[in-house]
Design a protein around this motif. Structure first.
Motif, PDB file in Angstrom:
ATOM      1  N   SER A   1      90.204  14.164   6.679  1.00 21.47           N
ATOM      2  CA  SER A   1      90.477  14.561   8.058  1.00 21.47           C
ATOM      3  C   SER A   1      91.367  13.576   8.803  1.00 21.47           C
ATOM      4  N   SER A   2      91.600  12.405   8.218  1.00 23.84           N
ATOM      5  CA  SER A   2      92.450  11.398   8.848  1.00 23.84           C
ATOM      6  C   SER A   2      93.871  11.390   8.301  1.00 23.84           C
ATOM      7  N   TYR A   3      94.121  12.246   7.336  1.00 25.28           N
ATOM      8  CA  TYR A   3      95.400  12.231   6.641  1.00 25.28           C
ATOM      9  C   TYR A   3      96.267  13.426   7.025  1.00 25.28           C
ATOM     10  N   ARG A   4      97.546  13.146   7.196  1.00 28.56           N
ATOM     11  CA  ARG A   4      98.530  14.217   7.280  1.00 28.56           C
ATOM     12  C   ARG A   4      98.714  14.764   5.864  1.00 28.56           C
ATOM     13  N   MET A   5      98.685  16.073   5.730  1.00 33.11           N
ATOM     14  CA  MET A   5      98.809  16.705   4.416  1.00 33.11           C
ATOM     15  C   MET A   5     100.091  17.532   4.344  1.00 33.11           C
ATOM     16  N   SER A   6     100.674  17.525   3.175  1.00 34.80           N
ATOM     17  CA  SER A   6     101.944  18.221   2.984  1.00 34.80           C
ATOM     18  C   SER A   6     101.986  18.907   1.630  1.00 34.80           C
ATOM     19  N   TRP A   7     102.901  19.852   1.534  1.00 35.04           N
ATOM     20  CA  TRP A   7     103.267  20.467   0.256  1.00 35.04           C
ATOM     21  C   TRP A   7     104.733  20.136  -0.005  1.00 35.04           C
ATOM     22  N   TYR A   8     104.991  19.659  -1.200  1.00 32.43           N
ATOM     23  CA  TYR A   8     106.340  19.423  -1.689  1.00 32.43           C
ATOM     24  C   TYR A   8     106.566  20.348  -2.878  1.00 32.43           C
ATOM     25  N   ARG A   9     107.826  20.512  -3.251  1.00 33.97           N
ATOM     26  CA  ARG A   9     108.132  21.252  -4.473  1.00 33.97           C
ATOM     27  C   ARG A   9     109.319  20.609  -5.182  1.00 33.97           C
ATOM     28  N   GLN A  10     109.357  20.835  -6.477  1.00 32.65           N
ATOM     29  CA  GLN A  10     110.458  20.326  -7.282  1.00 32.65           C
ATOM     30  C   GLN A  10     110.851  21.378  -8.306  1.00 32.65           C
ATOM     31  N   ALA A  11     112.078  21.831  -8.189  1.00 28.55           N
ATOM     32  CA  ALA A  11     112.632  22.795  -9.135  1.00 28.55           C
ATOM     33  C   ALA A  11     113.339  22.042 -10.260  1.00 28.55           C
ATOM     34  N   PRO A  12     113.503  22.661 -11.423  1.00 28.71           N
ATOM     35  CA  PRO A  12     114.176  21.990 -12.540  1.00 28.71           C
ATOM     36  C   PRO A  12     115.550  21.490 -12.142  1.00 28.71           C
ATOM     37  N   GLY A  13     115.814  20.220 -12.423  1.00 26.67           N
ATOM     38  CA  GLY A  13     117.115  19.646 -12.139  1.00 26.67           C
ATOM     39  C   GLY A  13     117.368  19.293 -10.694  1.00 26.67           C
ATOM     40  N   LYS A  14     116.344  19.449  -9.843  1.00 25.25           N
ATOM     41  CA  LYS A  14     116.503  19.161  -8.421  1.00 25.25           C
ATOM     42  C   LYS A  14     115.514  18.087  -7.979  1.00 25.25           C
ATOM     43  N   GLU A  15     115.810  17.491  -6.838  1.00 28.97           N
ATOM     44  CA  GLU A  15     114.911  16.491  -6.283  1.00 28.97           C
ATOM     45  C   GLU A  15     113.703  17.163  -5.621  1.00 28.97           C
ATOM     46  N   ARG A  16     112.626  16.406  -5.545  1.00 28.14           N
ATOM     47  CA  ARG A  16     111.444  16.912  -4.856  1.00 28.14           C
ATOM     48  C   ARG A  16     111.757  17.034  -3.363  1.00 28.14           C
ATOM     49  N   GLU A  17     111.334  18.141  -2.767  1.00 29.37           N
ATOM     50  CA  GLU A  17     111.621  18.373  -1.354  1.00 29.37           C
ATOM     51  C   GLU A  17     110.350  18.743  -0.598  1.00 29.37           C
ATOM     52  N   LEU A  18     110.346  18.386   0.678  1.00 25.16           N
ATOM     53  CA  LEU A  18     109.227  18.733   1.538  1.00 25.16           C
ATOM     54  C   LEU A  18     109.290  20.213   1.890  1.00 25.16           C
ATOM     55  N   VAL A  19     108.192  20.903   1.719  1.00 25.51           N
ATOM     56  CA  VAL A  19     108.108  22.326   2.043  1.00 25.51           C
ATOM     57  C   VAL A  19     107.442  22.521   3.409  1.00 25.51           C
ATOM     58  N   ALA A  20     106.282  21.888   3.600  1.00 27.91           N
ATOM     59  CA  ALA A  20     105.540  22.050   4.851  1.00 27.91           C
ATOM     60  C   ALA A  20     104.561  20.899   4.998  1.00 27.91           C
ATOM     61  N   SER A  21     104.248  20.558   6.239  1.00 29.50           N
ATOM     62  CA  SER A  21     103.258  19.514   6.491  1.00 29.50           C
ATOM     63  C   SER A  21     102.421  19.877   7.701  1.00 29.50           C
ATOM     64  N   ILE A  22     101.236  19.291   7.767  1.00 28.17           N
ATOM     65  CA  ILE A  22     100.304  19.575   8.857  1.00 28.17           C
ATOM     66  C   ILE A  22      99.587  18.296   9.242  1.00 28.17           C
ATOM     67  N   SER A  23      99.465  18.091  10.538  1.00 23.79           N
ATOM     68  CA  SER A  23      98.813  16.875  11.016  1.00 23.79           C
ATOM     69  C   SER A  23      97.315  16.908  10.734  1.00 23.79           C
ATOM     70  N   SER A  24      96.685  15.762  10.906  1.00 22.89           N
ATOM     71  CA  SER A  24      95.261  15.643  10.595  1.00 22.89           C
ATOM     72  C   SER A  24      94.406  16.558  11.466  1.00 22.89           C
ATOM     73  N   THR A  25      94.864  16.794  12.704  1.00 24.42           N
ATOM     74  CA  THR A  25      94.096  17.623  13.635  1.00 24.42           C
ATOM     75  C   THR A  25      94.606  19.054  13.704  1.00 24.42           C
ATOM     76  N   THR A  26      95.544  19.408  12.848  1.00 23.28           N
ATOM     77  CA  THR A  26      96.152  20.753  12.733  1.00 23.28           C
ATOM     78  C   THR A  26      97.014  21.142  13.919  1.00 23.28           C
ATOM     79  N   THR A  27      97.245  20.219  14.849  1.00 26.63           N
ATOM     80  CA  THR A  27      98.025  20.586  16.033  1.00 26.63           C
ATOM     81  C   THR A  27      99.522  20.605  15.790  1.00 26.63           C
ATOM     82  N   ASN A  28      99.953  19.994  14.701  1.00 25.67           N
ATOM     83  CA  ASN A  28     101.384  19.893  14.437  1.00 25.67           C
ATOM     84  C   ASN A  28     101.694  20.329  13.016  1.00 25.67           C
ATOM     85  N   THR A  29     102.633  21.252  12.884  1.00 25.75           N
ATOM     86  CA  THR A  29     103.096  21.682  11.576  1.00 25.75           C
ATOM     87  C   THR A  29     104.616  21.631  11.520  1.00 25.75           C
ATOM     88  N   ASN A  30     105.132  21.394  10.323  1.00 27.48           N
ATOM     89  CA  ASN A  30     106.573  21.378  10.109  1.00 27.48           C
ATOM     90  C   ASN A  30     106.901  22.129   8.832  1.00 27.48           C
TER      91      ASN A  30
END
Length: 114
Positions: A29-58
């Protein structure tokens, strides 16, 4: 400490998947959590993130309006609902936690193909 992703698989274009990431061994509950993805031959990229209190998403511009990140701080789980999937969404999706430390999951494969 563990981050265990699930829910990946093969889906047709236009379909949906819901990824889950179950966390243990740290104060989720104290951590910002995110999803990243990596396609073959590409760099890992940020897909979405959410703050610890769920008030902020990107979101990455490429998934805005199609993907939704959410979390349950009681179940220590973060989710990624993916709708209107496209072939270019094909990648290994990783769960990530950022707080005092950084944590990564092992990844789950998502393949969008007809």
């Amino acid at each position: 400490v563990q981050l265990v992703e699930s829910g990946g698989g093969l889906v047709q274009p236009g379909g949906s998947l819901r990824l889950s990431c179950a966390a243990s061994g740290f104060t989720f509950s104290s951590y910002r959590m995110s999803w990243y993805r990596q396609a073959p031959g590409k760099e890992r990229e940020l897909v979405a993130s959410i703050s610890s209190t769920t008030t902020n998403t990107n979101y990455a511009d490429s998934v805005k309006g199609r993907f939704t990140i959410s979390r349950d701080n009681v179940k220590n789980t973060v989710y990624l609902q993916m709708n209107s999937l496209k072939p270019e969404d094909t990648a290994v999706y990783y769960c990530h936690g950022r707080g005092y430390y950084l944590y990564w999951g092992q990844g789950t494969q998502v393949t969008v193909s007809s």
